[in-house]
Design a protein around this motif. Sequence first.
Motif, PDB file in Angstrom:
ATOM      1  N   CYS A  54       0.841  -1.205   0.000  1.00  0.00           N
ATOM      2  CA  CYS A  54       0.000   0.000   0.000  1.00  0.00           C
ATOM      3  C   CYS A  54       0.874   1.252   0.000  1.00  0.00           C
ATOM      4  O   CYS A  54       1.877   1.326   0.715  1.00  0.00           O
ATOM      5  CB  CYS A  54      -0.893  -0.024   1.235  1.00  0.00           C
ATOM      6  SG  CYS A  54      -2.032   1.351   1.343  1.00  0.00           S
ATOM      7  N   HIS A  56       0.078   4.050   1.174  1.00  0.00           N
ATOM      8  CA  HIS A  56      -0.166   4.903   2.345  1.00  0.00           C
ATOM      9  C   HIS A  56       0.915   4.665   3.402  1.00  0.00           C
ATOM     10  O   HIS A  56       1.771   5.508   3.600  1.00  0.00           O
ATOM     11  CB  HIS A  56      -1.576   4.642   2.901  1.00  0.00           C
ATOM     12  CG  HIS A  56      -1.916   5.454   4.099  1.00  0.00           C
ATOM     13  ND1 HIS A  56      -2.378   4.897   5.263  1.00  0.00           N
ATOM     14  CD2 HIS A  56      -1.840   6.787   4.313  1.00  0.00           C
ATOM     15  CE1 HIS A  56      -2.586   5.867   6.158  1.00  0.00           C
ATOM     16  NE2 HIS A  56      -2.264   7.018   5.603  1.00  0.00           N
ATOM     17  N   LYS A  57       0.885   3.505   4.043  1.00  0.00           N
ATOM     18  CA  LYS A  57       1.932   3.225   5.043  1.00  0.00           C
ATOM     19  C   LYS A  57       2.475   1.808   4.937  1.00  0.00           C
ATOM     20  O   LYS A  57       2.854   1.173   5.917  1.00  0.00           O
ATOM     21  CB  LYS A  57       1.416   3.496   6.454  1.00  0.00           C
ATOM     22  CG  LYS A  57       1.173   4.982   6.718  1.00  0.00           C
ATOM     23  CD  LYS A  57       1.137   5.300   8.186  1.00  0.00           C
ATOM     24  CE  LYS A  57       0.719   6.723   8.476  1.00  0.00           C
ATOM     25  NZ  LYS A  57       1.672   7.746   8.010  1.00  0.00           N
ATOM     26  N   GLN A  58       2.509   1.313   3.736  1.00  0.00           N
ATOM     27  CA  GLN A  58       3.245   0.073   3.427  1.00  0.00           C
ATOM     28  C   GLN A  58       2.686  -1.211   4.035  1.00  0.00           C
ATOM     29  O   GLN A  58       3.424  -2.149   4.286  1.00  0.00           O
ATOM     30  CB  GLN A  58       4.725   0.215   3.821  1.00  0.00           C
ATOM     31  CG  GLN A  58       5.567   0.981   2.805  1.00  0.00           C
ATOM     32  CD  GLN A  58       5.226   2.454   2.758  1.00  0.00           C
ATOM     33  OE1 GLN A  58       5.232   3.125   3.775  1.00  0.00           O
ATOM     34  NE2 GLN A  58       4.900   2.945   1.575  1.00  0.00           N
ATOM     35  N   CYS A  59       1.397  -1.302   4.275  1.00  0.00           N
ATOM     36  CA  CYS A  59       0.814  -2.612   4.589  1.00  0.00           C
ATOM     37  C   CYS A  59       0.624  -3.371   3.278  1.00  0.00           C
ATOM     38  O   CYS A  59       0.644  -2.771   2.203  1.00  0.00           O
ATOM     39  CB  CYS A  59      -0.548  -2.455   5.248  1.00  0.00           C
ATOM     40  SG  CYS A  59      -0.462  -1.823   6.922  1.00  0.00           S
ATOM     41  N   CYS A  70      -6.739  -2.475   1.478  1.00  0.00           N
ATOM     42  CA  CYS A  70      -5.693  -2.465   2.491  1.00  0.00           C
ATOM     43  C   CYS A  70      -6.303  -2.714   3.869  1.00  0.00           C
ATOM     44  O   CYS A  70      -7.224  -1.996   4.280  1.00  0.00           O
ATOM     45  CB  CYS A  70      -4.954  -1.123   2.473  1.00  0.00           C
ATOM     46  SG  CYS A  70      -3.577  -1.139   3.630  1.00  0.00           S
ATOM     47  N   CYS A  72      -5.046  -2.129   6.728  1.00  0.00           N
ATOM     48  CA  CYS A  72      -4.597  -1.218   7.795  1.00  0.00           C
ATOM     49  C   CYS A  72      -5.520  -0.013   7.986  1.00  0.00           C
ATOM     50  O   CYS A  72      -5.987   0.233   9.082  1.00  0.00           O
ATOM     51  CB  CYS A  72      -3.168  -0.784   7.540  1.00  0.00           C
ATOM     52  SG  CYS A  72      -2.022  -2.161   7.758  1.00  0.00           S
ATOM     53  N   HIS A  73      -5.781   0.730   6.922  1.00  0.00           N
ATOM     54  CA  HIS A  73      -6.631   1.917   7.076  1.00  0.00           C
ATOM     55  C   HIS A  73      -7.698   2.008   5.991  1.00  0.00           C
ATOM     56  O   HIS A  73      -8.272   3.058   5.757  1.00  0.00           O
ATOM     57  CB  HIS A  73      -5.790   3.203   7.076  1.00  0.00           C
ATOM     58  CG  HIS A  73      -4.544   3.108   7.907  1.00  0.00           C
ATOM     59  ND1 HIS A  73      -3.309   2.848   7.356  1.00  0.00           N
ATOM     60  CD2 HIS A  73      -4.370   3.170   9.251  1.00  0.00           C
ATOM     61  CE1 HIS A  73      -2.407   2.768   8.328  1.00  0.00           C
ATOM     62  NE2 HIS A  73      -3.020   2.959   9.476  1.00  0.00           N
ATOM     63  N   GLY A  74      -7.921   0.915   5.280  1.00  0.00           N
ATOM     64  CA  GLY A  74      -9.076   0.842   4.390  1.00  0.00           C
ATOM     65  C   GLY A  74      -8.930   1.431   2.998  1.00  0.00           C
ATOM     66  O   GLY A  74      -9.926   1.570   2.289  1.00  0.00           O
ATOM     67  N   SER A  75      -7.738   1.755   2.570  1.00  0.00           N
ATOM     68  CA  SER A  75      -7.602   2.227   1.189  1.00  0.00           C
ATOM     69  C   SER A  75      -8.026   1.124   0.221  1.00  0.00           C
ATOM     70  O   SER A  75      -7.877  -0.057   0.508  1.00  0.00           O
ATOM     71  CB  SER A  75      -6.144   2.589   0.883  1.00  0.00           C
ATOM     72  OG  SER A  75      -5.778   3.756   1.555  1.00  0.00           O
TER      73      SER A  75
HETATM   74 FE1  FES Z   1      -2.813   1.012   3.531  1.00  0.00          FE
HETATM   75 FE2  FES Z   1      -2.828   2.866   5.429  1.00  0.00          FE
HETATM   76  S1  FES Z   1      -1.273   1.447   4.964  1.00  0.00           S
HETATM   77  S2  FES Z   1      -4.383   2.372   4.040  1.00  0.00           S
END
Ligand code: FES
Length: 109
Positions: A54, A56-59, A70, A72-75
């Motif tokens: 991802c 956003h923050k690499q999940c 994603c 982690c935060h739903g992207s």
């Molecule tokens: Fe994927 Fe935050 S790491 S939405």
Amino acid sequence: NYKYVTAEEKEGMLVVKKSELMQEQFVIVRSKINTPIYLSMPDATNLFALNMICTHKQCEVKPEGNKLVCPCHGSEFSNIGKVIKEPAEKDLGRYTVSTDETNIYIHIK
Ligand code: FES
């Protein structure tokens, strides 16, 4: 339920047999040397190889229907890697792909 393919690296490319993608909308390509790659053929002519990390923050994103979500935060991303739901702002990374009669080559370097 989706299929994983383990790929070997050769000269900076991951090699996947075309036959592995037959009957599948996508496969997840794993290898020793790279993050997982979502390999899909959304239409008859294009192949997409997307980095499943991802932006956003690499999940690691997970396939859900024909989207990537994603945990982690739903992207959410489309099956060609476009952001369809924030917080991610950047599309998923895309690798160059080439083919010959039998193989698909994902250019990771
Ligand atoms: Fe994927 Fe935050 S790491 S939405």
